[in-house]
Design a protein around this motif. Structure first.
Motif, mmCIF file in Angstrom:
data_model
loop_
_atom_site.group_PDB
_atom_site.id
_atom_site.type_symbol
_atom_site.label_atom_id
_atom_site.label_comp_id
_atom_site.label_asym_id
_atom_site.label_seq_id
_atom_site.Cartn_x
_atom_site.Cartn_y
_atom_site.Cartn_z
ATOM 1 N N SER A 7 0.824 -1.202 0.000
ATOM 2 C CA SER A 7 0.000 0.000 0.000
ATOM 3 C C SER A 7 0.863 1.259 0.000
ATOM 4 O O SER A 7 1.851 1.342 0.722
ATOM 5 C CB SER A 7 -0.906 0.011 1.225
ATOM 6 N N LEU A 8 0.474 2.209 -0.816
ATOM 7 C CA LEU A 8 1.115 3.513 -0.858
ATOM 8 C C LEU A 8 0.066 4.539 -1.237
ATOM 9 O O LEU A 8 -0.690 4.351 -2.181
ATOM 10 C CB LEU A 8 2.249 3.546 -1.892
ATOM 11 N N SER A 9 0.009 5.600 -0.465
ATOM 12 C CA SER A 9 -0.900 6.698 -0.759
ATOM 13 C C SER A 9 -0.113 7.999 -0.665
ATOM 14 O O SER A 9 0.623 8.205 0.294
ATOM 15 C CB SER A 9 -2.048 6.693 0.250
ATOM 16 N N ILE A 10 -0.280 8.850 -1.676
ATOM 17 C CA ILE A 10 0.408 10.134 -1.707
ATOM 18 C C ILE A 10 -0.601 11.226 -2.021
ATOM 19 O O ILE A 10 -1.376 11.110 -2.968
ATOM 20 C CB ILE A 10 1.511 10.166 -2.796
ATOM 21 N N SER A 11 -0.598 12.280 -1.208
ATOM 22 C CA SER A 11 -1.371 13.471 -1.559
ATOM 23 C C SER A 11 -0.435 14.672 -1.488
ATOM 24 O O SER A 11 0.549 14.664 -0.741
ATOM 25 C CB SER A 11 -2.590 13.655 -0.662
ATOM 26 N N TYR A 12 -0.758 15.674 -2.276
ATOM 27 C CA TYR A 12 0.105 16.852 -2.399
ATOM 28 C C TYR A 12 -0.809 18.056 -2.580
ATOM 29 O O TYR A 12 -1.534 18.136 -3.564
ATOM 30 C CB TYR A 12 1.018 16.671 -3.615
ATOM 31 N N THR A 13 -0.789 18.944 -1.609
ATOM 32 C CA THR A 13 -1.671 20.108 -1.635
ATOM 33 C C THR A 13 -0.840 21.365 -1.834
ATOM 34 O O THR A 13 0.043 21.668 -1.024
ATOM 35 C CB THR A 13 -2.451 20.224 -0.306
ATOM 36 N N VAL A 14 -1.120 22.079 -2.907
ATOM 37 C CA VAL A 14 -0.403 23.321 -3.205
ATOM 38 C C VAL A 14 -1.064 24.456 -2.443
ATOM 39 O O VAL A 14 -2.287 24.612 -2.468
ATOM 40 C CB VAL A 14 -0.413 23.612 -4.723
ATOM 41 N N GLU A 15 -0.237 25.233 -1.756
ATOM 42 C CA GLU A 15 -0.721 26.377 -0.997
ATOM 43 C C GLU A 15 -0.111 27.650 -1.579
ATOM 44 O O GLU A 15 0.767 27.586 -2.416
ATOM 45 C CB GLU A 15 -0.340 26.190 0.479
ATOM 46 N N ASP A 16 -0.588 28.803 -1.131
ATOM 47 C CA ASP A 16 -0.079 30.071 -1.657
ATOM 48 C C ASP A 16 1.363 30.329 -1.239
ATOM 49 O O ASP A 16 1.872 29.747 -0.290
ATOM 50 C CB ASP A 16 -0.956 31.236 -1.165
ATOM 51 N N ALA A 17 1.991 31.239 -1.953
ATOM 52 C CA ALA A 17 3.318 31.772 -1.622
ATOM 53 C C ALA A 17 4.416 30.717 -1.595
ATOM 54 O O ALA A 17 5.300 30.750 -0.751
ATOM 55 C CB ALA A 17 3.272 32.537 -0.295
ATOM 56 N N LYS A 107 8.084 3.569 6.077
ATOM 57 C CA LYS A 107 8.556 2.713 4.991
ATOM 58 C C LYS A 107 7.503 1.665 4.702
ATOM 59 O O LYS A 107 6.667 1.355 5.551
ATOM 60 C CB LYS A 107 9.903 2.089 5.300
ATOM 61 N N GLY A 108 7.543 1.172 3.486
ATOM 62 C CA GLY A 108 6.563 0.181 3.103
ATOM 63 C C GLY A 108 6.865 -0.382 1.739
ATOM 64 O O GLY A 108 7.921 -0.128 1.156
ATOM 65 N N GLU A 109 5.916 -1.147 1.238
ATOM 66 C CA GLU A 109 6.034 -1.755 -0.074
ATOM 67 C C GLU A 109 4.755 -1.508 -0.852
ATOM 68 O O GLU A 109 3.676 -1.368 -0.281
ATOM 69 C CB GLU A 109 6.287 -3.253 0.048
ATOM 70 N N ALA A 110 4.913 -1.444 -2.150
ATOM 71 C CA ALA A 110 3.776 -1.232 -3.046
ATOM 72 C C ALA A 110 4.154 -1.804 -4.409
ATOM 73 O O ALA A 110 5.261 -2.307 -4.595
ATOM 74 C CB ALA A 110 3.449 0.256 -3.152
ATOM 75 N N THR A 111 3.248 -1.694 -5.339
ATOM 76 C CA THR A 111 3.580 -2.078 -6.713
ATOM 77 C C THR A 111 3.985 -0.820 -7.479
ATOM 78 O O THR A 111 3.653 0.306 -7.078
ATOM 79 C CB THR A 111 2.385 -2.732 -7.430
ATOM 80 N N VAL A 112 4.693 -1.039 -8.563
ATOM 81 C CA VAL A 112 5.059 0.084 -9.430
ATOM 82 C C VAL A 112 3.784 0.788 -9.889
ATOM 83 O O VAL A 112 3.704 2.018 -9.896
ATOM 84 C CB VAL A 112 5.896 -0.392 -10.642
#
Length: 155
Positions: A7-17, A107-112
């Motif tokens: 399992s792998l989860s990534i979120s990316y939130t763009v903020e001002d400045a 740390k963890g493992e996931a698929t490509v």
């Protein structure tokens, strides 16, 4: 013996400045970190996914904070990846601390494919909700990684 789920989860939130926030999860725990405009982190993340999909054995993305630096380091074995979120107290990528002086936060493992899907989703949300022009205004130093985005969605 319990087998850990990939399992792998990534979120990316763009903020001002010129700031963003990245969240990385292994399905059980998660880390959140601020990201500064001092490095083109979104492009790094896109390149990491492209490199892994293209057969690279290792890749990393850098997320600079002020101070400190988070690195997402990925290594591949066939269709699986092992990932580590490494925290450096200073900017390792600028040579201000040793490459071996870090703490592993997650740390963890996931698929490509999980990695590629997560990164593509991050880029799609930013492209849809902010757009390349506004991204440049918000992120100051760096353009939205349009070329890498096209490569990932057209794969």
């Amino acid at each position: 013996m319990q087998v850990k789920k990939l399992s792998l989860s990534i979120s990316y939130t763009v903020e001002d400045a010129g700031w963003a926030q990245i969240t990385i999860s292994d399905g059980e725990g998660e880390i959140m970190n601020d990201v500064s405009y001092l490095h083109d982190s979104l492009r790094d993340l896109a390149e990491l996914a492209i490199e892994m999909r293209s057969g690279a054995k290792t890749a990393k993305a850098i997320f600079m904070d002020e101070p400190g630096e988070l690195q997402l380091v990925v290594s591949k074995n066939q269709n699986q990846i092992a990932f580590e979120a490494r925290w450096f107290k200073d900017w390792q990528s600028w040579g201000l601390t040793s490459s071996s002086d870090y703490d592993v936060l997650l740390k963890g493992e996931a698929t490509v494919q999980q990695l590629v899907d997560q990164v593509t989703d991050v880029l799609t949300k930013i492209h849809k909700n902010i757009g390349p022009k506004k991204y440049k205004e918000m992120w100051v130093e760096h353009e939205f990684p349009s070329e890498q985005y096209r490569e990932l969605i057209n794969a």
